[in-house]
Each structure stands twice: as C-alpha cells, then as structure tokens.
Design an enzyme around this catalytic site. Sequence first.
Site, PDB file in Angstrom:
ATOM      1  N   SER A 292       0.879  -1.159   0.000  1.00  0.00           N
ATOM      2  CA  SER A 292      -0.003   0.213  -0.131  1.00  0.00           C
ATOM      3  C   SER A 292       0.921   1.215  -0.135  1.00  0.00           C
ATOM      4  CB  SER A 292      -0.816  -0.082   1.181  1.00  0.00           C
ATOM      5  OG  SER A 292      -1.914   0.663   0.983  1.00  0.00           O
ATOM      6  N   LYS A 296       3.930   2.051  -2.637  1.00  0.00           N
ATOM      7  CA  LYS A 296       4.053   3.074  -3.263  1.00  0.00           C
ATOM      8  C   LYS A 296       5.776   3.682  -3.200  1.00  0.00           C
ATOM      9  CE  LYS A 296      -0.124   5.218  -1.904  1.00  0.00           C
ATOM     10  NZ  LYS A 296      -1.266   4.731  -2.657  1.00  0.00           N
ATOM     11  N   HIS A 434      -7.756  -5.521   0.619  1.00  0.00           N
ATOM     12  CA  HIS A 434      -6.473  -4.899   0.531  1.00  0.00           C
ATOM     13  C   HIS A 434      -5.750  -5.485   1.616  1.00  0.00           C
ATOM     14  CE1 HIS A 434      -4.061  -1.397  -0.208  1.00  0.00           C
ATOM     15  NE2 HIS A 434      -4.288  -0.993   1.132  1.00  0.00           N
TER      16      HIS A 434
HETATM   17  C1  GTR Z   1      -5.383   3.970   1.886  1.00  0.00           C
HETATM   18  C2  GTR Z   1      -4.941   5.084   1.102  1.00  0.00           C
HETATM   19  C3  GTR Z   1      -4.024   4.538   0.162  1.00  0.00           C
HETATM   20  C4  GTR Z   1      -3.216   3.221   0.574  1.00  0.00           C
HETATM   21  C5  GTR Z   1      -3.605   2.789   1.770  1.00  0.00           C
HETATM   22  C6  GTR Z   1      -2.556   2.224   2.605  1.00  0.00           C
HETATM   23  O1  GTR Z   1      -6.457   4.489   2.618  1.00  0.00           O
HETATM   24  O2  GTR Z   1      -6.003   5.642   0.372  1.00  0.00           O
HETATM   25  O3  GTR Z   1      -3.368   5.557  -0.724  1.00  0.00           O
HETATM   26  O4  GTR Z   1      -2.008   3.831   0.590  1.00  0.00           O
HETATM   27  O5  GTR Z   1      -4.383   3.492   2.559  1.00  0.00           O
HETATM   28  O6  GTR Z   1      -1.392   2.632   2.979  1.00  0.00           O
HETATM   29  O7  GTR Z   1      -3.051   1.532   3.777  1.00  0.00           O
END
Ligand code: GTR
Length: 453
Positions: A292, A296, A434
Amino acid sequence: MIILYRGEIGESVVKINNLMLNSRLLTAIITNNKAMKNVASFICFCFMLFILSVTEMTGQNGKSWSAPVQAVEKLSKDKSGFIYSEEKVPSYTLPDLLISGKGTKITSTDMWNTIRRPEILELFRENVFGKVPETKYNETFRIVRLDQNSMGGTAIEKQIEILIQSSGKSLSFSMTLFTPKNAGHPVPVFLLIDPWLADTTGPHWMQKDEYWPVDAALKRGYGMAVFSTIPLDPDNFDDFKNGIHGLLDKSPRPSDAWGTLAAWAWGASRCLDYLITDKDVAADKVAVAGHSRAGKTALWAGAQDTRFAMVISNESGAGGAALARRRFGETVARLNSVFPHWYCSNYSKFNNNEDKLPVDMHMLLALTAPRALYIDCADEDLWGDPKGSYLSLYYAQPAYKLFGLNPGLSLNMPPLNQQVISSKIGFHIRDGVHNLLLRDWNCFMDFADKVLK
Ligand code: GTR
C-alpha cells in the site's frame, strides 16, 4: 517469449504435457492394430475430456479479470464520488515513455540510461515525490542484537541500528534481519518497508505473521529484513518538523522538497547500505518490498536506487502503480488532501488535473527496468485500481524491450488468482481485500526463484 500463467495448481500444466507425450506414444502403437482403433478413439476422447477439466481448474482458459459487481456496489456506497467502473474512466493519452522532453525517440539502452531515465527520474522528483536535500550527513551502523540461534535455531537474527548525524543533530532507526542459519552462502533478501508496526524487533511477532512471513521465507532460502518507517519519519502531517526532515531539510522548504514517502524510500537505501556489507546477504540480490503506502514507496526506492535487484509493490494504488489519468478509485486530489505529507507540494498542482502531469505511473515502473519488477493487486481493492496498476505494467514494457527483454504482457488483464511470470516482470491479482498475505509472499518467492536466485 514465454508467458507462464501459474494457477494455485499450476504445476499440473507440466504434468499434462508429460501425459500428452505418453499418449502420443500409445496412439502410435495402437493405430497399427485395427481392432484397437475403437478403443484408442475412446481413450483419446476420455483424455481430451480430462485435459479440458484440468485446464478449467488451472484456469488456463480463465476469464480476464474485471471488477466484481458487489465490490463496485459496496465502494460506490462507502466512498462515493469516485470512479469504480470502466465505462466512467475518461479517455486519456499517456506521455510517451520513449520520447524525450526534447522530442528525441529513445531507441537504445544507452539513450535510455543517459537521456530518458534521468529525465523521468527528475520529473518524478520535481512533481511527485520531491527531492532529497543535499545536506551532508554521516551514517553509521551498529549491531545492537545478535542471536545466532533465532527461530528455533534455524536463523541468525540481527538488529541493526542506523545512525544518521548532521550538524550536531542525530536520528537513529533500526532494521531487523533474519538469514537462514545453515545456508552456507550469502542469500537473497527481501527488505520490507513497514509503516505500521511500532516494534519490528525480536522474533515474537514475526514467526506467525502473514504480513512478514519470516519462517516461510527462511525455509525457501531467503533472508528477511524489515525496518519501521516510524522513527525515520512519522506518518503524520506536522509541517515536516519531525523525523529525518527535521534533521536534513533546509528552510524554507521548496515546493519540490521531499515528502514522507521519499524519506522512507531514502531510509530503504540506508538499510541497503548496511545489507550490502553483511556477509550473510547476497548484495546483488536484495528486493525492496512494501504494501500500500509502502508499496508506493518501494517503487520510488527501486526507481532511484539501482542497487535493488528487485522491486515488489503490493496493492500500491494511486500515487503508486495505478495510472493517475484513469482517475479510478483514489485520485491525486484525494491523496493530497488526506495525506498532505506523502508527496512534494508540487504534486497538488495536479489535483483534478491529471492530464497535465508530465509523467504517469507506467514511467515510474519503467525506471526499474531491466531489473525484476512485481506488481500485485486484490480483487476487492477497487480503491487501488487493479486494472490501472496492470496497465501501468503493460505500458512500462517498452523500457524492458530496449534491454532485449520481452515480457509480452497483453492488454487484457490476467484471470483472478493466476500468477503471470514473464521475463523480469511478475503480476497477480488475488481474491480478497486490501492486505499483504502469505499467498502474496509465496508468489513473490516463486518469482524470485526464477529471477533472483
Ligand atoms: C488508503 C490510501 C491508499 C493506501 C492505503 C494504505 O487509505 O487511500 O493510498 O496507501 O491507505 O497505505 O493503507
């Protein structure tokens, strides 16, 4: 060019090939005997049925992934006002990966390395992640914990303190490293960038944790390293007073000054500074990985620091692998408003203005070429735009082709739960939400077995 689709029982493809060979032999023998011809036809028919059913199970003919209806409906309610269906994606034109700012067509690795790659890096520094200040600093490593019999005697565990000193101020953060005890040679290592766990030290939590499955990796001959990003740069907006920004930033901060993700990426490189000195680690086989927001970061760390042999970006979504111009799920504007400290402030110029970005994320992925690159997504994680992440990988291919590699990805997304390993590129989309799971790690290791070992 070979594209491997590996399902969870993907190995059966090999078995089918063997069976096919055997069946050809059998057919050659029995077609000389008229009485056996009918029996032979019947056997062939049954065999074809068998092939078809196994093919179905392995998904060799599986449908290209598309967003599940329930996930679209759920997100449309939970996070309304964003795009979750392909019909709503605006038309867009991506910047050409192989045309330089001056309009020169990039046709060789030399032109890529000397013209286009530095230019793209600079565009990402100026407009997205921000620039690391040129402030001088000193770096020292100290092994503060060494356990030669960790993980039930199967591993060597080290905790390394990385101390950064500049102008009389200092900051330290630590990395934990496990390597298999009896490997007898330096091993490839996965370095995980971790923004969530306050305590990454000691073996107590990692033994069972799917998110960082030390035990599973050790058994497959890999080392596992992790560093917590929190001491390096806390994940909150405080106008860049804390963490490494407080130590190295110049005042006033320019609009292209590094954000928090760039600071974490920088931290990954400092960890690598140590890893390449450790005799248990294969210095040319270190993979940087993250989930996540850390996914990036892993992309940016690998883009800048070519000492990383492999980059793994798990469900990195917007501001990571996903193409910004698709505006699918999370957008640039949303990223910059909810996480104003992640990127440089220039990035907010592109809020609701993605077409003006001089880059898109296929160019970030291309910066890993010709090294190994793995992108993965989750079926229900539409917020992170799985299709946009795959397309990004697809459009990064021309950089790999310059190096004589031909990943041969097609525009259609692979089916659910079917890993693609092709040349130096790997991809999968798995069912579920996720997260970073052991299933994902198993895919990373399957990929690393081919490209890193
Ligand atoms: C989300 C966010 C994402 C992602 C994620 C994380 O809420 O919108 O960009 O990076 O979190 O890191 O868990």
